[in-house]
Write an enzyme that holds these catalytic residues in place. Structure first.
Site, PDB file in Angstrom:
ATOM      1  CG  HIS A   1       0.131   5.966  -0.796  1.00  0.00           C
ATOM      2  ND1 HIS A   1      -0.918   6.665  -1.343  1.00  0.00           N
ATOM      3  CD2 HIS A   1      -0.348   5.411   0.349  1.00  0.00           C
ATOM      4  CE1 HIS A   1      -1.990   6.525  -0.560  1.00  0.00           C
ATOM      5  NE2 HIS A   1      -1.665   5.762   0.457  1.00  0.00           N
TER       6      HIS A   1
ATOM      7  CG  HIS B   1      -1.793   1.168   1.394  1.00  0.00           C
ATOM      8  ND1 HIS B   1      -3.136   1.141   1.107  1.00  0.00           N
ATOM      9  CD2 HIS B   1      -1.532   2.441   1.797  1.00  0.00           C
ATOM     10  CE1 HIS B   1      -3.666   2.332   1.333  1.00  0.00           C
ATOM     11  NE2 HIS B   1      -2.708   3.144   1.761  1.00  0.00           N
ATOM     12  CD  GLU B   2       1.632   3.154   3.788  1.00  0.00           C
ATOM     13  OE1 GLU B   2       1.617   4.272   3.232  1.00  0.00           O
ATOM     14  OE2 GLU B   2       0.686   2.749   4.490  1.00  0.00           O
TER      15      GLU B   2
ATOM     16  CD  GLU C   1      -4.724   6.970   1.720  1.00  0.00           C
ATOM     17  OE1 GLU C   1      -4.402   5.767   1.551  1.00  0.00           O
ATOM     18  OE2 GLU C   1      -3.916   7.821   2.143  1.00  0.00           O
TER      19      GLU C   1
HETATM   20 ZN   LIG Z   1      -2.620   5.174   2.157  1.00  0.00          ZN
END
Ligand SMILES: [Zn+2]
Length: 855
Positions: A380, A376-377, A399
């Site tokens: 990003h 997830h990070e 997000e």
């Molecule tokens: Zn996030």
């Protein structure tokens, strides 16, 4: 960011309200505050010479005027004026941490900073407005090319968290300015801005580290800056810290100079980025290192005691970076990526560009969740860091994409992804992908009651809180877009979207036009659907549609309505009237493929003519639920009994999930749920089978709670369970020893415990537990809370606890409380009637936040 706080996160905001600006003693010489430089000539002189050494010139335009009056400037909006934009920041931060060679004095646990900001004037103005909050501003000055500019006065506007520098003359567009500000403060203790995080040395001694957490609006707690996503600029950071500590920021270090007790390190200038992505860590850590295929350095830092537990995260991050670089066609633009494990962290992890900070339990060890958070990070770094939302209204793009990409990232790590089989990897039903997306839809539906995707929760001073709905609903909506334009078109559009918008900011329309462009080219302009028109009602309205499917002699008639009984004034967006343009994917019984037809919001009903049974929302592509009439449920059940292979795995799963949630909210009779679950109890897919059986187990629980004893249904579910505790136990993993002791002493089973709590005569057990929850002993807290939520007869005390701002949630937040918070959220479904007396979110919101829809 990966949020770990799934309930209304303004809980914690509220708790932290008591933290006010405190000026460190050593900055308060003569007992006065440094809001105005002139009253502190010694320090001003110090700054004067300090500036000479730091910046290489004497600040001639600096004047010792004592004109620090409080000018009243009213700002009615939180966004900063856009007359002036930052271009480059130079930031110096000296951090005074204990535990190293320097003899800790009155500067201990504080920091001193200076920032110079080179800026570009875009509109005529005579005031520089930037963000600053809870900081001690020691001095500020400004220079221009003619050397004739001065700061007439400066004002702190607490209500907007602004620092307003009033100039002695009007400045014209095109001029370049440079502002110098010196400031300082204590390291905070509330996990926001620049704050203290504790760890333990292998010897057992406590250690204190300093770390930042800026998203959404906490960079202003550490440094005066333009703290909104659209003010992108480069940052060059120089950190000074006790010799022996490790200093980290977004970029790779260039030069370190040790000067006795302190070491100063200068880091490479960052790429252009938003202030919320800046990060600093100073403390006692070690690292393990790896490199990607093309040689990018990746390190995971942790406290010396835990450094051997970072291997899984290290390996996952290497594979994920390789995968994302290939998938997006854009290399990570800086020289390194560091991950740091810290013990005190508000969120799960934060994607700061090149310096990703994780809550310790979400990076140490081998939990599956660690891999998800790492992916997830890393997603990003492209979706959010490289291409950033224009303002907080578009945070769902950040997000939503990072969440959506988590399932794809998982295939890089599992080894199921290969560029040669692109179409295969992305279009073949991949078990983990499907499970992931369906679980995101479920999570979104649990939360999708109060806030639209395009909304910002402002606190009254302009602080912004990231909302959990951005993640699951954002990802579910993006998946729906993917299925509308087609998977391959979707990824082509994603690559264009990223490369066209890198280092800048986007609104939703940028995404929609990227999708439309590819879609129209690849379908030879056959499509006339406007994606932005379609998206409007999905992103500006809370909730989601429910499609009612009714069997008629000719076919199936569809109508639409919203699912939850929500008061309309939760949103002030009236354009869509709680209707949606719904892409209806349906599958006719026995036909493998599915069709897409549109059910437009201005259509009264939609009829699909067929004598056969159909299932709507085939493959669970759409973010909506479907309720059939009794006749349809009966024929679907009959068909499934005769031939379980009529429908795909995800179609069957979708059917069960819709049934379950609507039975719990009494939209359908539990009987239909029992009928279908029973038909699927031995399904060919283990996940469907397991779920159908779980439903049969929980249905008794539901029927009992609804006091609707239905002998026929109970007969069917007999054999699957009569034990509520089995269901409950699912929610309470990781039982703690202390709770276990208490439990064993007093109860034979959790069922008995639950029954006891339900029994009015024994209310003292509830009281005891609530009292105990208010003590410092945090062990087993989440389990107790879960039991109390479900079983306590008198829930007033529990409600009081949940909404009492003085309740110490720290222990819960520190524990791996996701499970617990999910239970809290589930009250919307399982406890619809009983929990109606909860203070409504609306009241809660009106006390704390303002919800706005961008006009
Ligand atoms: Zn996030």
């Amino acid at each position: 960011m990966t949020t770990n706080f799934q309930v209304d996160s303004s809980f914690s905001q509220h708790r932290n309200k008591c933290i006010q600006a405190r000026t460190p003693v050593w900055l308060q010489s003569n007992g006065e505050k440094y809001q105005c430089a002139i009253t502190h000539a010694p320090l001003a002189l110090l700054f004067y010479f300090w500036a000479y050494f730091y910046f290489g010139f004497l600040p001639f335009s600096y004047t010792f005027s004592d004109s620090c009056w409080n000018e009243t400037i009213k700002y009615t909006n939180f966004p900063l004026p856009t007359a002036i934009f930052p271009v480059e920041y130079d930031l110096n931060i000296t951090t005074y941490l204990p535990g190293y060679n320097w003899k800790a004095d009155e500067r201990n646990m504080s920091y001193l900073g200076s920032v110079s900001i080179r800026m570009e004037v875009r509109q005529e103005m005579d005031k520089i407005v930037l963000h600053s909050s809870n900081l001690t501003i020691i001095d500020a000055k400004v220079i221009n090319s003619d050397n004739n500019l001065e700061i007439k006065s400066w004002t702190i506007n607490d209500s907007n968290q602004f620092l307003i520098l009033s100039l002695n003359k009007i400045v014209n567009p095109g001029e370049n300015l440079e502002v110098f500000i010196t400031f300082g403060g204590y390291l905070r203790e509330d996990r926001k801005g620049y704050y203290i995080t504790k760890s333990t040395k292998p010897t057992g001694e406590p250690m204190i580290n300093a770390v930042t957490q800026f998203e959404a609006t906490s960079a202003r707690f550490m440094v005066p800056c333009f703290d909104e996503p659209q003010f992108k600029a480069t940052w060059q950071v120089k950190l000074t810290y006790p010799t022996g500590a490790v200093g980290l920021t977004n970029t790779i270090d260039m030069e370190s100079i040790e000067d006795g007790d302190f070491t100063s390190t200068t880091y490479k200038r960052t790429v252009k980025m938003s202030s919320y992505l800046l990060a600093i860590f100073v403390g006692d850590v070690q690292f393990k290192e790896t490199t990607t295929k093309r040689g990018l350095r990746i390190r995971v830092y942790a406290d010396p005691k835990n450094i051997e537990s970072v291997d899984m995260a290290l390996n996952a991050s290497r594979l994920a970076v390789d995968g994302f670089e290939e998938l997006f066609g854009i290399d990570f633009p800086m020289e390194k990526i560091d991950f740091v494990s810290v013990f005190d962290f508000e969120a799960g992890a934060m994607e700061n560009w090149g310096l990703i900070i994780h809550r310790a339990e979400l990076i140490l060890g081998t939990d599956k969740e660690i891999v998800e958070v790492v992916i997830h990070e890393l997603a990003h770094q492209w979706f959010g860091n490289l291409v950033t939302m224009k303002y907080w209204y578009q945070t769902w793009l950040n997000e939503g994409f990072a969440t959506f990409m988590t399932a794809i990232g998982q295939t890089f790590i599992d080894g199921n992804f290969s560029q040669d089989t692109v179409s295969c990897a992305w279009t073949t039903p991949h078990m983990s992908l499907l499970k992931f997306h369906i679980s995101q839809q479920e999570e979104a539906r649990l939360k999708d009651r109060y806030r639209p995707l395009r909304s910002v929760a402002f606190d009254k001073d302009g602080s912004v809180t990231i909302q959990s709905i951005y993640y699951s609903k954002g990802s579910s909506f993006i998946r729906m877009l993917e299925k509308i334009v087609g998977t391959l078109n979707f990824y082509e559009a994603m690559r264009n979207y990223l490369s066209q918008n890198m280092y800048s900011n986007v609104k939703e329309d940028y995404l929609y036009s990227a999708l439309e462009a590819v879609w129209k080219t690849n379908t030879n302009n056959e499509t006339t659907l406007s994606i932005s028109e379609f998206a409007e009602c999905w992103t500006n309205q809370n909730s989601y549609p429910t499609v009612f499917a009714t069997r008629t002699p000719e076919g199936v008639v569809l109508t639409q309505n919203r699912e939850a009984p929500i008061e309309k004034n939760y949103t002030n967006y009236d354009e869509c009237g709680y209707k949606w343009d719904i892409p209806i994917w349906y599958q006719v019984a026995g036909e493998g493929s599915h069709e897409l037809v549109w059910f437009k919001k201005d259509q009264y009903e939609l009829e699909i003519r067929t004598e056969k049974t159909i299932i709507v929302n085939a493959e669970s592509y759409g973010y909506y639920d479907v309720i059939y009439d009794d006749v349809s449920y009966q024929s679907i059940a009959r068909e499934l009994e005769n031939n379980p292979t009529l429908y795909s795995m995800s179609t069957k799963l979708r059917l069960l999930l819709d049934l379950e949630s609507n039975a719990y909210t009494q939209m359908i009779a539990p009987h239909s749920l029992v009928l279908i679950a029973n038909a699927l109890r031995n399904d060919e897919f283990p996940i469907v089978q397991e779920y159908a059986q779980t439903i049969l187990k929980t249905t008794e629980f539901m029927i009992n709670r609804l006091n609707e004893q239905n002998n026929e249904d109970l007969k069917i579910i007999k054999g699957f369970s009569t034990n509520t505790s089995k269901v409950l136990r699912k929610f309470y993993s990781n039982p703690s020893e202390q709770f276990g002791d208490y439990f064993k002493r007093n109860f034979k089973s959790d069922k008995e415990f639950c029954e006891t709590l339900r029994n009015e005569r024994n209310e003292e057990v509830t009281n005891q537990l609530v009292d105990w929850l208010n003590t410092n002993d945090s062990s087993g807290r989440k389990h107790i809370m879960g039991f109390l939520m479900f079983c306590a007869k008198n829930k007033d005390k529990v409600r009081g606890l949940v909404f009492d701002p003085s309740f110490d949630w720290t222990a819960l937040e520190k524990s791996r409380n996701i499970q617990f918070l999910k239970i809290l959220n589930r009250r919307n479904i399982y406890e619809t009637r009983e929990f109606r007396k909860f203070p409504s979110n609306e009241e809660y919101i009106s006390r704390k936040t303002i919800i706005r829809i961008e006009s």
